[in-house]
Design a protein around this motif. Structure first.
Motif, mmCIF file in Angstrom:
data_model
loop_
_atom_site.group_PDB
_atom_site.id
_atom_site.type_symbol
_atom_site.label_atom_id
_atom_site.label_comp_id
_atom_site.label_asym_id
_atom_site.label_seq_id
_atom_site.Cartn_x
_atom_site.Cartn_y
_atom_site.Cartn_z
ATOM 1 N N MET A 156 0.826 -1.194 0.000
ATOM 2 C CA MET A 156 0.000 0.000 0.000
ATOM 3 C C MET A 156 0.868 1.255 0.000
ATOM 4 O O MET A 156 0.589 2.221 -0.711
ATOM 5 C CB MET A 156 -0.919 0.009 1.215
ATOM 6 C CG MET A 156 -1.758 1.273 1.341
ATOM 7 S SD MET A 156 -2.733 1.278 2.861
ATOM 8 C CE MET A 156 -3.482 2.891 2.734
ATOM 9 N N PHE A 157 1.941 1.238 0.804
ATOM 10 C CA PHE A 157 2.830 2.403 0.847
ATOM 11 C C PHE A 157 3.448 2.680 -0.524
ATOM 12 O O PHE A 157 3.503 3.821 -0.978
ATOM 13 C CB PHE A 157 3.938 2.168 1.880
ATOM 14 C CG PHE A 157 4.974 3.259 1.899
ATOM 15 C CD1 PHE A 157 4.733 4.455 2.553
ATOM 16 C CD2 PHE A 157 6.181 3.097 1.237
ATOM 17 C CE1 PHE A 157 5.668 5.469 2.566
ATOM 18 C CE2 PHE A 157 7.136 4.105 1.242
ATOM 19 C CZ PHE A 157 6.875 5.300 1.902
ATOM 20 N N GLY A 186 3.907 5.805 -5.255
ATOM 21 C CA GLY A 186 3.931 5.827 -6.719
ATOM 22 C C GLY A 186 2.914 6.791 -7.286
ATOM 23 O O GLY A 186 3.180 7.491 -8.286
ATOM 24 N N ALA A 187 1.737 6.843 -6.652
ATOM 25 C CA ALA A 187 0.725 7.802 -7.098
ATOM 26 C C ALA A 187 1.220 9.232 -6.914
ATOM 27 O O ALA A 187 0.971 10.107 -7.757
ATOM 28 C CB ALA A 187 -0.570 7.581 -6.323
ATOM 29 N N VAL A 224 4.980 14.202 -11.659
ATOM 30 C CA VAL A 224 5.581 14.105 -12.991
ATOM 31 C C VAL A 224 4.602 14.530 -14.072
ATOM 32 O O VAL A 224 4.956 15.287 -14.989
ATOM 33 C CB VAL A 224 6.083 12.665 -13.239
ATOM 34 C CG1 VAL A 224 6.485 12.484 -14.706
ATOM 35 C CG2 VAL A 224 7.269 12.352 -12.336
ATOM 36 N N VAL A 225 3.363 14.057 -13.988
ATOM 37 C CA VAL A 225 2.378 14.409 -15.016
ATOM 38 C C VAL A 225 2.102 15.904 -15.015
ATOM 39 O O VAL A 225 2.012 16.535 -16.074
ATOM 40 C CB VAL A 225 1.069 13.613 -14.806
ATOM 41 C CG1 VAL A 225 -0.029 14.125 -15.739
ATOM 42 C CG2 VAL A 225 1.311 12.135 -15.047
ATOM 43 N N ASN A 226 2.009 16.493 -13.825
ATOM 44 C CA ASN A 226 1.722 17.919 -13.770
ATOM 45 C C ASN A 226 2.865 18.738 -14.354
ATOM 46 O O ASN A 226 2.647 19.670 -15.129
ATOM 47 C CB ASN A 226 1.450 18.342 -12.326
ATOM 48 C CG ASN A 226 0.743 19.680 -12.257
ATOM 49 O OD1 ASN A 226 1.359 20.714 -12.428
ATOM 50 N ND2 ASN A 226 -0.554 19.642 -11.996
ATOM 51 N N PHE A 227 4.093 18.397 -13.987
ATOM 52 C CA PHE A 227 5.237 19.100 -14.551
ATOM 53 C C PHE A 227 5.290 18.913 -16.065
ATOM 54 O O PHE A 227 5.636 19.831 -16.800
ATOM 55 C CB PHE A 227 6.539 18.619 -13.915
ATOM 56 C CG PHE A 227 6.939 19.404 -12.695
ATOM 57 C CD1 PHE A 227 7.359 20.709 -12.800
ATOM 58 C CD2 PHE A 227 6.877 18.824 -11.440
ATOM 59 C CE1 PHE A 227 7.725 21.440 -11.670
ATOM 60 C CE2 PHE A 227 7.235 19.543 -10.305
ATOM 61 C CZ PHE A 227 7.661 20.849 -10.424
ATOM 62 N N ALA A 228 4.961 17.724 -16.543
ATOM 63 C CA ALA A 228 4.984 17.472 -17.982
ATOM 64 C C ALA A 228 3.947 18.325 -18.704
ATOM 65 O O ALA A 228 4.222 18.910 -19.762
ATOM 66 C CB ALA A 228 4.746 15.989 -18.261
#
Length: 444
Positions: A182-183, A188-189, A195-199
């Motif tokens: 779970m951790f 990972g989330a 990463v997605v936001n910066f991309a």
């Protein structure tokens, strides 16, 4: 990602990257300035906005909103609004100090919402956070704030899908329980969210800045580290709201202390930076050079030093005005940072004079770097009067004279090497300008 003024660099489209924070202020009244952007950037920004709306609509049709989510939803809304008010004075000082984009700490509430809530409810928390901050802290340009919220919503939605695919519908419903699995899933989330936001934001920057380079689309390491810290606090907040809601008070307190410490660090950094170009100022550059020369001396390595002076800059200022002159200074500063390594030391020594230290660099390599910088500046086409798309006047006749010197060949310390490079720069001026002159030709 919660980055003030729309995200990492997006609010300063067309200005210089990274440490170069001496940016133009937003002027009132706030306007919808999307039409001023290149067509490709407009299409991209609108596509991201539309994708966020579609993601919310699809989420509502695929999965229902559970009643158990309403309490954490209300608490996160309250935390977001209350924290914005509690940190308002700190954030306003940070805004004024940075004069440009910087990471705020609202990802604490946003990422907690992503982990705990239905995507539609998380989108409400994200939108509320950006809107309330716009109302209470500073009125940024609307389309930039909208894009920032949309990018964050999309990033959160992808995290939600990851959670569903690998374990459950939300943080509180993951079947793995309180286990290492779970951790890793939650961590990972968090990485995916950042990463997605910066991309997404970097894509908008790349489409807006003419001839963008990679450094222009990236933020500094400290920004990434701060965003990672706020996401980690978001994980702790989600856990607290699930198991022991009163512990959320501790997370709010820790976030306020972190926010204040970030402000102190930012003010210290500002004291080292030239406000007009974002480069190191003379005092900060000199101190950094002394440290670097001491290090290279211990290692027995040479270093190169450049003194760069704009040709006929007073005449240019008189002809086009000081605002145009400032644009040229920023363009030169951006060129310098793009043409050297990240650990080279670039500073503005005042007026139209710049200095660069190239640690662990031979005289031959220093000459090559100087020539490359001279050519790049000679090739610049600088939009004037605030134009970013070439529709207004531009200037393409800017040149520089560069003097170079080597440490320790031309001096035993910074002052002596700087003087040798300065004399070489004056020799380049006397020889006709727009050229590079080595100190050896002057001193030997």
């Amino acid at each position: 990602m919660s980055v003030s003024q729309v995200g990492v660099n997006l609010t300063s489209m067309g200005h210089v990257p990274n440490l170069m924070r001496g940016r133009a202020r937003l002027v009132a009244p706030v306007r919808w300035a999307l039409r001023e952007r290149p067509l490709s950037a407009v299409a991209y920004i609108l596509a991201v906005d539309a994708a966020a709306l579609i993601a919310i609509a699809v989420g509502l049709t695929v999965a229902p909103i559970e009643r158990s989510m309403l309490l954490p939803f209300g608490l996160l809304m309250l935390c977001s609004v209350a924290y914005t008010d509690a940190s308002r004075s700190i954030e306003q000082i940070r805004e004024q100090s940075a004069g440009g984009p910087h990471v705020d700490l609202n990802s604490v509430w946003m990422f907690a919402a992503v982990l705990l809530l239905h995507p539609a409810l998380a989108a409400v928390v994200i939108t509320t956070s950006y809107t309330y901050r716009w109302l209470r802290v500073r009125h940024h340009i609307v389309h930039r704030q909208t894009f920032s919220a949309a990018a964050t919503i999309l990033s959160g939605h992808l995290c939600y899908l990851l959670m569903v695919e690998l374990g459950g519908s939300a943080f509180g419903h993951v079947d793995a329980g309180r286990t290492p699995v779970m951790f890793l899933l939650v961590a990972g989330a968090g990485v995916l969210f950042m990463v997605v936001n910066f991309a997404l934001v970097s894509g908008a920057v790349a489409l807006t800045i003419p001839n963008p380079q990679l450094k222009a689309t990236l933020s500094s390491f400290s920004d990434y580290a701060l965003e990672a810290a706020t996401i980690a606090l978001g994980i702790l907040l989600a856990w607290a709201l699930m198991d022991w809601p009163v512990a959320a008070v501790l997370v709010v307190g820790v976030t306020l202390v972190l926010h204040r410490n970030v402000l102190i660090s930012q003010l210290r950094e500002r004291a080292r930076i030239d406000a007009k170009t974002g480069l190191l100022n003379a005092a900060a550059w000199s101190a950094a050079v002394d440290e670097e020369l001491a290090r290279t001396t211990r290692l027995g390595q040479p270093s190169g030093l450049l003194v760069i002076d704009l040709d006929h800059f007073k005449a240019i200022n008189d002809r086009f005005g000081h605002l145009a002159g400032d644009q040229m200074l920023r363009a030169v500063a951006s060129t310098l940072t793009n043409e050297v390594r990240t650990y080279d030391l670039v500073g503005r020594f005042g007026g139209e004079e710049f200095v660069v230290l190239l640690p662990a660099t031979s005289e031959t390599e220093t000459l090559h770097v100087a020539e490359r910088i001279r050519r790049r500046i000679e090739e610049l086409v600088i939009p004037l009067n605030g134009s970013t798309n070439g529709s207004a006047a531009s200037f393409d006749a800017l040149t520089v004279s560069i003097g170079i010197a080597a440490y320790p060949r031309h001096g035993d310390d910074r002052a002596e090497v700087l003087h040798a490079a300065d004399m070489a720069m004056y020799a380049a001026k006397a020889a006709g300008r727009n050229r590079v002159c080595e100190a050896a030709a002057v001193t030997e």
